[in-house]
Design a protein around this motif. Structure first.
Motif, PDB file in Angstrom:
ATOM      1  N   PRO A 103      -6.565   0.072  -5.170  1.00  0.00           N
ATOM      2  CA  PRO A 103      -6.733   1.527  -5.021  1.00  0.00           C
ATOM      3  C   PRO A 103      -5.618   2.204  -4.225  1.00  0.00           C
ATOM      4  CG  PRO A 103      -8.282   0.349  -3.629  1.00  0.00           C
ATOM      5  CD  PRO A 103      -7.655  -0.673  -4.518  1.00  0.00           C
ATOM      6  N   SER A 104      -4.901   1.453  -3.381  1.00  0.00           N
ATOM      7  CA  SER A 104      -3.838   2.059  -2.573  1.00  0.00           C
ATOM      8  C   SER A 104      -2.497   2.091  -3.291  1.00  0.00           C
ATOM      9  CB  SER A 104      -3.678   1.297  -1.253  1.00  0.00           C
ATOM     10  OG  SER A 104      -3.246  -0.042  -1.494  1.00  0.00           O
ATOM     11  N   VAL A 105      -2.469   1.580  -4.529  1.00  0.00           N
ATOM     12  CA  VAL A 105      -1.240   1.540  -5.320  1.00  0.00           C
ATOM     13  C   VAL A 105      -1.397   2.471  -6.517  1.00  0.00           C
ATOM     14  CG1 VAL A 105       0.286   0.080  -6.709  1.00  0.00           C
ATOM     15  CG2 VAL A 105      -0.752  -0.825  -4.606  1.00  0.00           C
ATOM     16  N   GLU A 106      -0.394   3.280  -6.755  1.00  0.00           N
ATOM     17  CA  GLU A 106      -0.399   4.171  -7.916  1.00  0.00           C
ATOM     18  C   GLU A 106       0.216   3.440  -9.099  1.00  0.00           C
ATOM     19  OE1 GLU A 106       1.784   8.263  -9.457  1.00  0.00           O
ATOM     20  OE2 GLU A 106       1.520   7.930  -7.298  1.00  0.00           O
ATOM     21  N   GLY A 107      -0.554   3.233 -10.168  1.00  0.00           N
ATOM     22  CA  GLY A 107      -0.077   2.469 -11.316  1.00  0.00           C
ATOM     23  C   GLY A 107       0.082   3.319 -12.560  1.00  0.00           C
ATOM     24  N   LYS A 108       1.107   2.993 -13.352  1.00  0.00           N
ATOM     25  CA  LYS A 108       1.337   3.698 -14.616  1.00  0.00           C
ATOM     26  C   LYS A 108       1.730   2.683 -15.673  1.00  0.00           C
ATOM     27  CE  LYS A 108       4.024   7.419 -16.783  1.00  0.00           C
ATOM     28  NZ  LYS A 108       5.069   8.455 -16.583  1.00  0.00           N
ATOM     29  N   PHE A 109       1.091   2.746 -16.840  1.00  0.00           N
ATOM     30  CA  PHE A 109       1.395   1.845 -17.954  1.00  0.00           C
ATOM     31  C   PHE A 109       2.280   2.592 -18.946  1.00  0.00           C
ATOM     32  CE2 PHE A 109       0.645  -0.322 -21.965  1.00  0.00           C
ATOM     33  CZ  PHE A 109       0.616  -1.666 -21.605  1.00  0.00           C
ATOM     34  N   VAL A 110       3.473   2.073 -19.180  1.00  0.00           N
ATOM     35  CA  VAL A 110       4.425   2.685 -20.103  1.00  0.00           C
ATOM     36  C   VAL A 110       4.506   1.802 -21.342  1.00  0.00           C
ATOM     37  CG1 VAL A 110       6.760   3.565 -20.407  1.00  0.00           C
ATOM     38  CG2 VAL A 110       5.711   3.573 -18.126  1.00  0.00           C
ATOM     39  N   HIS A 111       4.011   2.314 -22.454  1.00  0.00           N
ATOM     40  CA  HIS A 111       3.897   1.525 -23.674  1.00  0.00           C
ATOM     41  C   HIS A 111       5.168   1.658 -24.507  1.00  0.00           C
ATOM     42  CE1 HIS A 111       1.661   0.782 -27.735  1.00  0.00           C
ATOM     43  NE2 HIS A 111       2.309  -0.293 -27.324  1.00  0.00           N
ATOM     44  N   GLY A 112       5.845   0.526 -24.751  1.00  0.00           N
ATOM     45  CA  GLY A 112       7.030   0.556 -25.589  1.00  0.00           C
ATOM     46  C   GLY A 112       7.974  -0.589 -25.262  1.00  0.00           C
ATOM     47  N   GLU A 113       9.072  -0.683 -26.014  1.00  0.00           N
ATOM     48  CA  GLU A 113      10.055  -1.735 -25.807  1.00  0.00           C
ATOM     49  C   GLU A 113      10.986  -1.371 -24.652  1.00  0.00           C
ATOM     50  OE1 GLU A 113      12.140  -2.728 -29.345  1.00  0.00           O
ATOM     51  OE2 GLU A 113      10.333  -3.271 -30.466  1.00  0.00           O
ATOM     52  N   VAL A 114      11.278  -2.351 -23.831  1.00  0.00           N
ATOM     53  CA  VAL A 114      12.099  -2.123 -22.640  1.00  0.00           C
ATOM     54  C   VAL A 114      13.467  -1.556 -23.016  1.00  0.00           C
ATOM     55  CG1 VAL A 114      13.254  -3.252 -20.700  1.00  0.00           C
ATOM     56  CG2 VAL A 114      10.905  -3.880 -21.288  1.00  0.00           C
ATOM     57  N   GLU A 170      -5.700  -1.577 -16.443  1.00  0.00           N
ATOM     58  CA  GLU A 170      -6.668  -0.654 -15.827  1.00  0.00           C
ATOM     59  C   GLU A 170      -7.551  -1.392 -14.832  1.00  0.00           C
ATOM     60  OE1 GLU A 170      -6.544   2.444 -15.980  1.00  0.00           O
ATOM     61  OE2 GLU A 170      -5.198   2.767 -17.684  1.00  0.00           O
ATOM     62  N   GLN A 171      -7.877  -2.655 -15.114  1.00  0.00           N
ATOM     63  CA  GLN A 171      -8.656  -3.444 -14.155  1.00  0.00           C
ATOM     64  C   GLN A 171      -7.872  -3.642 -12.861  1.00  0.00           C
ATOM     65  OE1 GLN A 171     -10.277  -7.113 -16.061  1.00  0.00           O
ATOM     66  NE2 GLN A 171      -9.861  -6.068 -18.002  1.00  0.00           N
ATOM     67  N   LEU A 172      -6.564  -3.896 -12.969  1.00  0.00           N
ATOM     68  CA  LEU A 172      -5.732  -4.074 -11.783  1.00  0.00           C
ATOM     69  C   LEU A 172      -5.615  -2.772 -10.988  1.00  0.00           C
ATOM     70  CD1 LEU A 172      -2.861  -6.409 -13.043  1.00  0.00           C
ATOM     71  CD2 LEU A 172      -4.715  -6.974 -11.485  1.00  0.00           C
ATOM     72  N   ARG A 173      -5.588  -1.660 -11.674  1.00  0.00           N
ATOM     73  CA  ARG A 173      -5.535  -0.363 -10.969  1.00  0.00           C
ATOM     74  C   ARG A 173      -6.768  -0.180 -10.093  1.00  0.00           C
ATOM     75  NH1 ARG A 173      -3.965   5.277 -13.297  1.00  0.00           N
ATOM     76  NH2 ARG A 173      -5.864   4.965 -14.519  1.00  0.00           N
ATOM     77  N   ILE A 174      -7.919  -0.571 -10.619  1.00  0.00           N
ATOM     78  CA  ILE A 174      -9.164  -0.445  -9.849  1.00  0.00           C
ATOM     79  C   ILE A 174      -9.154  -1.392  -8.653  1.00  0.00           C
ATOM     80  CG2 ILE A 174     -11.663  -0.798  -9.950  1.00  0.00           C
ATOM     81  CD1 ILE A 174     -11.505   0.071 -12.915  1.00  0.00           C
ATOM     82  N   LEU A 175      -8.601  -2.591  -8.850  1.00  0.00           N
ATOM     83  CA  LEU A 175      -8.546  -3.574  -7.766  1.00  0.00           C
ATOM     84  C   LEU A 175      -7.497  -3.233  -6.714  1.00  0.00           C
ATOM     85  CD1 LEU A 175      -8.820  -6.870  -9.864  1.00  0.00           C
ATOM     86  CD2 LEU A 175     -10.564  -5.927  -8.333  1.00  0.00           C
ATOM     87  N   GLY A 185       0.819  -1.202   0.000  1.00  0.00           N
ATOM     88  CA  GLY A 185       0.000   0.000   0.000  1.00  0.00           C
ATOM     89  C   GLY A 185       0.859   1.262   0.000  1.00  0.00           C
ATOM     90  N   GLY A 186       0.535   2.209  -0.875  1.00  0.00           N
ATOM     91  CA  GLY A 186       1.281   3.453  -0.956  1.00  0.00           C
ATOM     92  C   GLY A 186       2.443   3.432  -1.931  1.00  0.00           C
ATOM     93  N   SER A 187       2.761   2.261  -2.467  1.00  0.00           N
ATOM     94  CA  SER A 187       3.859   2.184  -3.436  1.00  0.00           C
ATOM     95  C   SER A 187       3.337   2.452  -4.845  1.00  0.00           C
ATOM     96  CB  SER A 187       4.537   0.811  -3.364  1.00  0.00           C
ATOM     97  OG  SER A 187       3.614  -0.219  -3.645  1.00  0.00           O
ATOM     98  N   ARG A 188       4.274   2.544  -5.765  1.00  0.00           N
ATOM     99  CA  ARG A 188       3.924   2.812  -7.155  1.00  0.00           C
ATOM    100  C   ARG A 188       4.401   1.671  -8.045  1.00  0.00           C
ATOM    101  NH1 ARG A 188       6.923   8.233  -8.069  1.00  0.00           N
ATOM    102  NH2 ARG A 188       8.118   7.475  -6.279  1.00  0.00           N
ATOM    103  N   VAL A 189       3.631   1.380  -9.091  1.00  0.00           N
ATOM    104  CA  VAL A 189       3.974   0.334 -10.049  1.00  0.00           C
ATOM    105  C   VAL A 189       4.038   0.944 -11.435  1.00  0.00           C
ATOM    106  CG1 VAL A 189       3.275  -1.849 -11.107  1.00  0.00           C
ATOM    107  CG2 VAL A 189       2.888  -1.484  -8.668  1.00  0.00           C
ATOM    108  N   HIS A 190       5.187   0.796 -12.094  1.00  0.00           N
ATOM    109  CA  HIS A 190       5.359   1.239 -13.474  1.00  0.00           C
ATOM    110  C   HIS A 190       5.502  -0.008 -14.333  1.00  0.00           C
ATOM    111  CE1 HIS A 190       6.594   5.641 -12.706  1.00  0.00           C
ATOM    112  NE2 HIS A 190       6.121   5.142 -11.581  1.00  0.00           N
ATOM    113  N   VAL A 191       4.514  -0.275 -15.165  1.00  0.00           N
ATOM    114  CA  VAL A 191       4.523  -1.458 -16.029  1.00  0.00           C
ATOM    115  C   VAL A 191       5.004  -1.035 -17.416  1.00  0.00           C
ATOM    116  CG1 VAL A 191       3.127  -3.270 -17.093  1.00  0.00           C
ATOM    117  CG2 VAL A 191       2.634  -2.518 -14.751  1.00  0.00           C
TER     118      VAL A 191
END
Length: 454
Positions: free
Chosen positions: A354-365, A347-352, A329-335
């Motif tokens: 709520p205490s985690v800040e999520g960001k989707f980064v689209h592109g090649e690693v 986006e479904q996981l972000r809703i599930l 809880g309170g951490s951030r996830v950058h996918v």
């Protein structure tokens, strides 16, 4: 001794055209048995650990092979393969080996591969799959036209899609998928109208919330009318989840740049995540053995207070299943994920969560990491879940140059995991734990969850 002298020595021990006898010592990562005889290691198909085998040594290939193996004495680890297609189909080649012995062989395989990378004691015994059979919630089959006009479904028996084994039932699939495949085979086989339409290269069957659905995959850029003609005929299969269609590139990969038909009429794949049901686009990645994958998610979730303290960088992350599981809880996830079709499930996981800040980064690693690595702090955690070929060496080098001190790596290729861990070791990372999990019973494939720290 030079190479020519070495070959002469081998041929002295193994005379051309002669047959020899040896015992199968263990299994290889490609599913073959390893025979050690007269100081030489040879690989043989269709044998298991403990078999005594007569064979013709073939020293003209590397590694050397034991041709035409004949089992003289059956191993105590052998069992009767339950599948009617076992002799022709490569899909479950270890089905002749007892499941307990499969688990032992896989544990030892990982330990052998990780020698020189970490202490053997850090490699845990493999976690068995809850279902040794009937575990795949997705099954992709080749399509072949029949002379009378119908179509058969089956597996490619050789590399690059060559060879074909028609099937009637696959015991690796879950019951809903098995029933849908059997019904589709029955319908397509007798559908003479298919002789006049373009057939897909493959059909992928998968579980949805409504029942089994399917994705018909066409290579290249077929005509709109050709795809629609097939889909109209395919309605007769009457799958509750519907039948989509999509194009794939020459490598057979379906991606967001391809074309899709009837998305609005059909249901998405269903996946489990820590007790929740997710909908996943059928062209996005999700694990086929959901019950075994649950062990990985639960393991990461149990360590969330330790792992997910600051920012979790989930690289090759798909829709972020691993990153969100490890987040406190309170951490951030950058996918970071190159397939944009995974974003709707993210986006479904972000809703599930709520205490985690999520960001989707689209592109090649590899392309994005030069910028991202400058934002990585010492308390951040990197999760790697790359394709079978492993991580690009540049990715590992950049991670080594970052401030990150913990890497969690989920691999479906232990040999590439060992290679990548050796690269990370150059910058001070040490393997802390290695946990094999049996995602693929009845096959030599192994999934491994490893952690490295510095």
């Amino acid at each position: 001794m030079n190479e020519d002298q070495g070959q002469e020595s081998l041929h002295h021990h193994f005379k051309s055209g002669s047959r020899h006898v040896g015992d199968v010592a263990c299994m290889s990562s490609d599913g073959r048995g390893i025979i050690k005889s007269r100081g030489q290691v040879l690989f043989a198909n269709g044998v298991v650990t403990g078999d005594r085998v007569a064979f013709a040594p073939n020293l003209s290939v590397k590694p050397c092979e034991a041709d035409n193996p004949k089992v003289l004495k059956l191993s105590v680890h052998r069992c009767e393969h339950p599948c009617r297609h076992a002799k022709e189909c490569p899909g479950s080649r270890w089905g002749i080996l007892s499941y307990q012995q499969q688990l032992k062989e896989k544990t030892e395989l990982v330990r052998r591969v990780m020698r020189g990378v970490t202490d053997e004691a850090r490699v845990q015994d493999i976690v068995p799959s809850p279902q040794p059979w009937g575990y795949r919630n997705r099954l992709t089959l080749q399509v072949r036209r029949e002379e009378h006009g119908g179509a058969e479904l089956g597996y490619a028996t050789k590399a690059r899609g060559e060879g074909f084994t028609p099937i009637r039932k696959c015991l690796l699939a879950t019951e809903p998928v098995t029933q849908a495949v059997a019904h589709a085979i029955w319908v397509l086989r007798d559908m003479r109208e298919l002789g006049k339409v373009l057939l897909p290269d493959r059909i992928s069957f998968f579980e949805t919330a409504a029942g089994t659905g399917a994705l018909a995959i066409f290579k290249g850029w077929p005509k709109e009318t050709d795809v629609q003609n097939f889909l109209e005929l395919a309605r007769k299969i009457e799958l509750p989840g519907g039948i989509w269609a999509a194009t794939a590139n020459q490598a057979g990969i379906v991606g967001e740049r391809g074309m899709f038909w009837r998305e609005e009429e059909c249901r998405a794949m269903q996946a489990d995540w820590l007790g929740h049901k997710l909908e996943v686009h059928p062209a996005a990645f999700t694990q086929a053995n959901q019950s075994a994958f649950a062990h990985v998610l639960e393991d990461l979730h149990s360590q969330a207070s330790e792992i997910g303290r600051e920012v979790i960088w989930d690289l090759y992350g798909g829709y972020g299943a691993l990153g969100f599981a490890a987040a406190a809880g309170g951490s951030r996830v950058h996918v970071v994920e190159q397939n944009g079709l995974a974003k709707s499930t993210f986006e479904q996981l972000r809703i599930l969560s709520p205490s985690v800040e999520g960001k989707f980064v689209h592109g090649e690693v590899a392309a994005l990491l030069p910028d991202l690595m400058n934002r990585m702090a010492a308390n951040d955690v990197v999760i790697l879940d790359p394709p079978r070929n492993g991580c690009h060496p540049k990715v590992l080098t950049m991670l080594g140059e970052s401030h990150v001190r913990r890497v969690v790596y989920l691999s479906c290729n232990p040999a590439r995991l060992a290679r990548d861990m050796k690269i990370l070791a150059r910058t001070g990372f040490q393997v802390n734990s290695v946990q094999p999990i049996d995602f693929f019973p009845q096959t030599p494939e192994i999934e491994v969850l490893a952690t490295a720290i510095r």
